[in-house]
Motif scaffolding. Structure first.
Motif, mmCIF file in Angstrom:
data_model
loop_
_atom_site.group_PDB
_atom_site.id
_atom_site.type_symbol
_atom_site.label_atom_id
_atom_site.label_comp_id
_atom_site.label_asym_id
_atom_site.label_seq_id
_atom_site.Cartn_x
_atom_site.Cartn_y
_atom_site.Cartn_z
ATOM 1 N N ASN A 48 -40.687 102.261 23.511
ATOM 2 C CA ASN A 48 -39.616 102.081 24.510
ATOM 3 C C ASN A 48 -40.683 101.545 25.753
ATOM 4 O OD1 ASN A 48 -40.256 104.772 24.345
ATOM 5 N ND2 ASN A 48 -39.528 104.866 26.437
ATOM 6 N N CYS A 93 -40.942 97.239 39.192
ATOM 7 C CA CYS A 93 -40.747 98.248 38.494
ATOM 8 C C CYS A 93 -39.817 99.598 39.171
ATOM 9 C CB CYS A 93 -42.055 98.840 37.855
ATOM 10 S SG CYS A 93 -43.109 97.395 36.944
ATOM 11 N N GLU A 122 -33.370 94.964 46.791
ATOM 12 C CA GLU A 122 -34.011 94.978 48.013
ATOM 13 C C GLU A 122 -35.319 93.984 48.257
ATOM 14 O OE1 GLU A 122 -34.280 98.656 51.148
ATOM 15 O OE2 GLU A 122 -35.895 98.460 49.852
ATOM 16 N N ASP A 147 -44.475 95.983 42.156
ATOM 17 C CA ASP A 147 -43.904 96.676 42.998
ATOM 18 C C ASP A 147 -43.173 97.912 42.356
ATOM 19 O OD1 ASP A 147 -42.561 97.487 45.522
ATOM 20 O OD2 ASP A 147 -41.005 95.955 45.439
ATOM 21 N N LYS A 193 -25.227 101.343 30.721
ATOM 22 C CA LYS A 193 -25.953 100.252 31.302
ATOM 23 C C LYS A 193 -26.458 99.083 30.658
ATOM 24 C CE LYS A 193 -30.483 101.952 32.463
ATOM 25 N NZ LYS A 193 -31.406 102.472 33.835
ATOM 26 N N THR A 240 -32.292 97.073 35.623
ATOM 27 C CA THR A 240 -31.079 96.415 34.988
ATOM 28 C C THR A 240 -30.364 95.332 36.000
ATOM 29 O OG1 THR A 240 -30.715 98.594 34.142
ATOM 30 C CG2 THR A 240 -28.842 97.319 33.767
ATOM 31 N N ALA A 278 -37.665 94.359 35.935
ATOM 32 C CA ALA A 278 -37.731 95.360 35.116
ATOM 33 C C ALA A 278 -36.511 96.188 34.984
ATOM 34 C CB ALA A 278 -39.076 96.177 34.869
ATOM 35 N N ARG A 314 -46.042 101.636 50.433
ATOM 36 C CA ARG A 314 -45.212 101.153 49.198
ATOM 37 C C ARG A 314 -43.850 100.781 49.419
ATOM 38 N NH1 ARG A 314 -43.599 105.361 45.867
ATOM 39 N NH2 ARG A 314 -43.953 107.346 47.266
ATOM 40 N N LYS A 315 -43.064 101.583 50.361
ATOM 41 C CA LYS A 315 -41.712 101.147 50.476
ATOM 42 C C LYS A 315 -41.572 100.690 51.816
ATOM 43 C CE LYS A 315 -40.354 105.068 47.691
ATOM 44 N NZ LYS A 315 -39.642 106.471 47.353
ATOM 45 N N LYS A 365 -39.596 108.907 35.594
ATOM 46 C CA LYS A 365 -40.396 110.224 35.900
ATOM 47 C C LYS A 365 -39.411 111.557 35.893
ATOM 48 C CE LYS A 365 -43.831 108.809 39.540
ATOM 49 N NZ LYS A 365 -43.758 108.474 40.985
ATOM 50 N N THR A 380 -43.452 104.924 35.847
ATOM 51 C CA THR A 380 -43.637 104.996 34.185
ATOM 52 C C THR A 380 -43.787 103.567 33.773
ATOM 53 O OG1 THR A 380 -42.002 106.800 34.109
ATOM 54 C CG2 THR A 380 -42.948 105.958 32.358
ATOM 55 N N SER A 430 -46.694 102.922 40.530
ATOM 56 C CA SER A 430 -46.861 104.202 40.056
ATOM 57 C C SER A 430 -45.968 104.786 39.296
ATOM 58 C CB SER A 430 -47.355 105.008 41.429
ATOM 59 O OG SER A 430 -46.371 104.967 42.340
HETATM 60 N N1 LIG Z 1 -38.996 103.860 31.442
HETATM 61 C C1 LIG Z 1 -38.464 103.164 30.759
HETATM 62 O O1 LIG Z 1 -38.840 103.067 29.261
HETATM 63 C C2 LIG Z 1 -38.011 101.798 31.241
HETATM 64 C C3 LIG Z 1 -37.638 101.560 32.432
HETATM 65 N N2 LIG Z 1 -37.244 100.410 32.907
HETATM 66 C C4 LIG Z 1 -36.800 100.071 34.283
HETATM 67 O O2 LIG Z 1 -37.845 99.925 34.995
HETATM 68 C C5 LIG Z 1 -37.366 100.448 36.495
HETATM 69 C C6 LIG Z 1 -38.394 101.551 36.880
HETATM 70 O O3 LIG Z 1 -38.285 102.734 35.847
HETATM 71 P P1 LIG Z 1 -39.482 103.510 35.591
HETATM 72 O O4 LIG Z 1 -40.792 103.305 35.544
HETATM 73 O O5 LIG Z 1 -38.896 104.414 34.112
HETATM 74 O O6 LIG Z 1 -38.912 104.595 36.907
HETATM 75 P P2 LIG Z 1 -39.735 105.630 37.443
HETATM 76 O O7 LIG Z 1 -38.975 106.787 37.836
HETATM 77 O O8 LIG Z 1 -40.866 106.315 36.564
HETATM 78 O O9 LIG Z 1 -40.577 104.805 38.678
HETATM 79 C C7 LIG Z 1 -39.860 104.341 39.475
HETATM 80 C C8 LIG Z 1 -41.011 103.994 40.773
HETATM 81 O O10 LIG Z 1 -40.432 103.397 41.711
HETATM 82 C C9 LIG Z 1 -40.649 104.019 42.865
HETATM 83 N N3 LIG Z 1 -39.859 103.411 44.043
HETATM 84 C C10 LIG Z 1 -38.873 103.971 44.222
HETATM 85 N N4 LIG Z 1 -38.079 103.106 45.192
HETATM 86 C C11 LIG Z 1 -39.040 102.461 45.835
HETATM 87 C C12 LIG Z 1 -39.057 101.316 46.904
HETATM 88 N N5 LIG Z 1 -38.299 101.148 47.552
HETATM 89 N N6 LIG Z 1 -40.231 100.733 47.195
HETATM 90 C C13 LIG Z 1 -41.474 100.880 46.402
HETATM 91 N N7 LIG Z 1 -41.386 101.799 45.146
HETATM 92 C C14 LIG Z 1 -40.170 102.425 44.870
HETATM 93 C C15 LIG Z 1 -40.756 105.204 42.825
HETATM 94 O O11 LIG Z 1 -41.730 105.889 43.582
HETATM 95 P P3 LIG Z 1 -41.024 107.412 44.398
HETATM 96 O O12 LIG Z 1 -40.982 108.080 43.019
HETATM 97 O O13 LIG Z 1 -42.109 107.924 45.153
HETATM 98 O O14 LIG Z 1 -39.704 107.368 44.868
HETATM 99 C C16 LIG Z 1 -41.323 105.417 41.268
HETATM 100 O O15 LIG Z 1 -42.998 105.440 41.313
HETATM 101 C C17 LIG Z 1 -36.119 100.946 36.650
HETATM 102 O O16 LIG Z 1 -35.144 99.867 36.910
HETATM 103 C C18 LIG Z 1 -35.999 101.222 34.853
HETATM 104 O O17 LIG Z 1 -34.702 101.202 34.846
HETATM 105 C C19 LIG Z 1 -37.051 99.137 32.075
HETATM 106 C C20 LIG Z 1 -37.353 99.332 30.742
HETATM 107 C C21 LIG Z 1 -37.660 100.554 30.184
#
Ligand SMILES: NC(=O)C1=CN([C@@H]2O[C@H](COP(=O)(O)OP(=O)(O)OC[C@H]3O[C@@H](n4cnc5c(N)ncnc54)[C@H](OP(=O)(O)O)[C@@H]3O)[C@@H](O)[C@H]2O)C=CC1
Ligand SMILES: CC(=O)N[C@@H](CCC(=O)OP(=O)(O)O)C(=O)O
Length: 327
Positions: free
Chosen positions: A305, A73, A81, A24, A196, A101, A99, A54-55, A172, A29, A27
């Protein structure tokens, strides 16, 4: 027993069908990194959701009925949610690996650092809900916990953690700001003392005093260093660098993903380390740089990371939760 329940993969056993997993936020990071890793695993099938759904909570729930495990993710609020949705599913609920916090210090979740203690991998294997650690805490806890547990550092020691991350750590939006040139080349942050990651860093390092944590971000994509300076002459028993290195080596002996490097002291020459050497791996390297002359040491962790700090660790935890062998 419901139909959905009978389709869930067993957590033990020899011959069986591939386990079904839904990512989930696939797409983002972290999600993309997990999907890339899962493409290489023939014992796991990734179920995907249509981009325009996806949402959509109903579509997510229908997909989760079909899978053994969901990996979240997502930002914290979106993760909560989806967890509420899982909690409404009763016996057909998949296992959850988060993944974000949101649940890292929640008592009813297992903390997904399998190397934390000798029994942590077993706790992750048995858990229905596992939180994947933050990238910086992975380094800090890996360095501190064995030394505190061995009695070499008192749990109320005034710990400071300094760190540098590549910009992919901010997801992103931070990636976009570095790649369009609007971000500074280097920046300290966390200077409000509320990052955090502090609660999990303190809890799983077994520290009674809140550490000072000063992260920074540099103009390179991925890879990180986490360092902990120690004034050894202020520590009861005055341990030397060799004692610290030996405690780490003992804790991680036989570990596949955590390597404890030889002691770096005045005789080793060098005194430098860069953050990108482990990129695209799930490895974590731990170093003790020490000076017997000045009774000082700096513990340093190096990791990707996006690897052991996020997607690599998630895949390691997923395999434990599904009862699959290590990669
Ligand atoms: N980057 C890192 O190094 C690390 C990140 N994390 C954690 O992982 C999680 C994701 O981070 P990261 O991958 O960096 O973030 P990104 O911003 O790269 O990606 C988050 C993704 O979640 C999607 N998204 C947001 N809301 C929803 C929803 N309600 N349903 C489905 N998809 C949704 C976004 O889509 P859209 O953009 O279209 O809204 C986006 O594709 C976070 O909680 C972060 O704290 C953990 C460890 C390391
Ligand atoms: C460079 C950067 O901004 N990094 C992120 C941490 C990335 C990470 O691992 O955090 P979570 O797993 O907790 O999302 C930050 O400091 O907030």
């Amino acid at each position: 027993m419901s139909l959905a329940e009978t389709t869930k993969a067993p957590t033990t056993g020899a011959a069986r069908k591939p386990a079904n997993v839904f990512v989930d936020g696939g797409s983002g990071t972290t999600g993309l990194g997990i999907n890339e890793r899962l493409k290489l695993q023939s014992d796991v099938t990734v179920k995907t959701i249509a981009d325009d759904k996806r949402k959509d909570l109903a579509a997510k729930k229908a997909l989760m009925e079909e899978v053994d495990l969901v990996i979240l993710c997502l930002p914290d609020d979106a993760a909560k949610e989806t967890v509420a949705l899982v909690d409404s599913m009763g016996a057909s609920a998949p296992k959850v690996l988060d993944a974000s916090t949101a649940y890292r210090v929640a008592p009813d979740w297992a903390y997904g650092f399998p190397e934390l203690t000798p029994d942590q991998a077993g706790k992750i294997r048995a858990a229905n809900k596992v939180s994947n650690p933050g990238c910086y805490p992975t380094g800090a806890i890996a360095l501190l916990r064995p030394i505190v547990d061995a009695g070499l550092l008192p749990s109320d020691y005034p710990v400071t953690v300094n760190a540098v991350s590549g910009y992919s750590g901010g997801g992103k939006s931070m990636i976009a700001s570095f790649e369009d040139g609007s971000a500074p080349s280097f920046e300290l942050y966390g200077l409000g003392f509320e990052h955090k990651h502090l609660p999990e860093m303190q809890l799983y390092s077994n520290l009674t005093r809140r550490p000072i944590f000063i992260p920074s971000v540099g103009n390179y994509r991925q890879g990180m260093l986490v360092s902990v300076p120690l004034q050894l002459d202020t520590v009861p028993g005055k341990p030397g660098g060799a004692d610290l290195q030996a405690a780490l080596a003992k804790r991680y002996a036989g570990s596949k993903y955590v390597s404890v490097m030889p002691l770096q002291n005045e005789a080793s020459k060098g005194g430098r380390i860069e953050p990108e050497a482990l990129n695209e791996t799930n490895m974590l390297e731990l170093y003790v740089f020490a000076s017997d002359k000045y009774h000082q040491a700096v513990l340093v962790a190096r990791l990707d990371n996006l690897g052991k700090g996020a997607s690599g660790a998630a895949v390691q935890n997923m395999r434990l939760m599904l009862g699959l062998p290590e990669e």
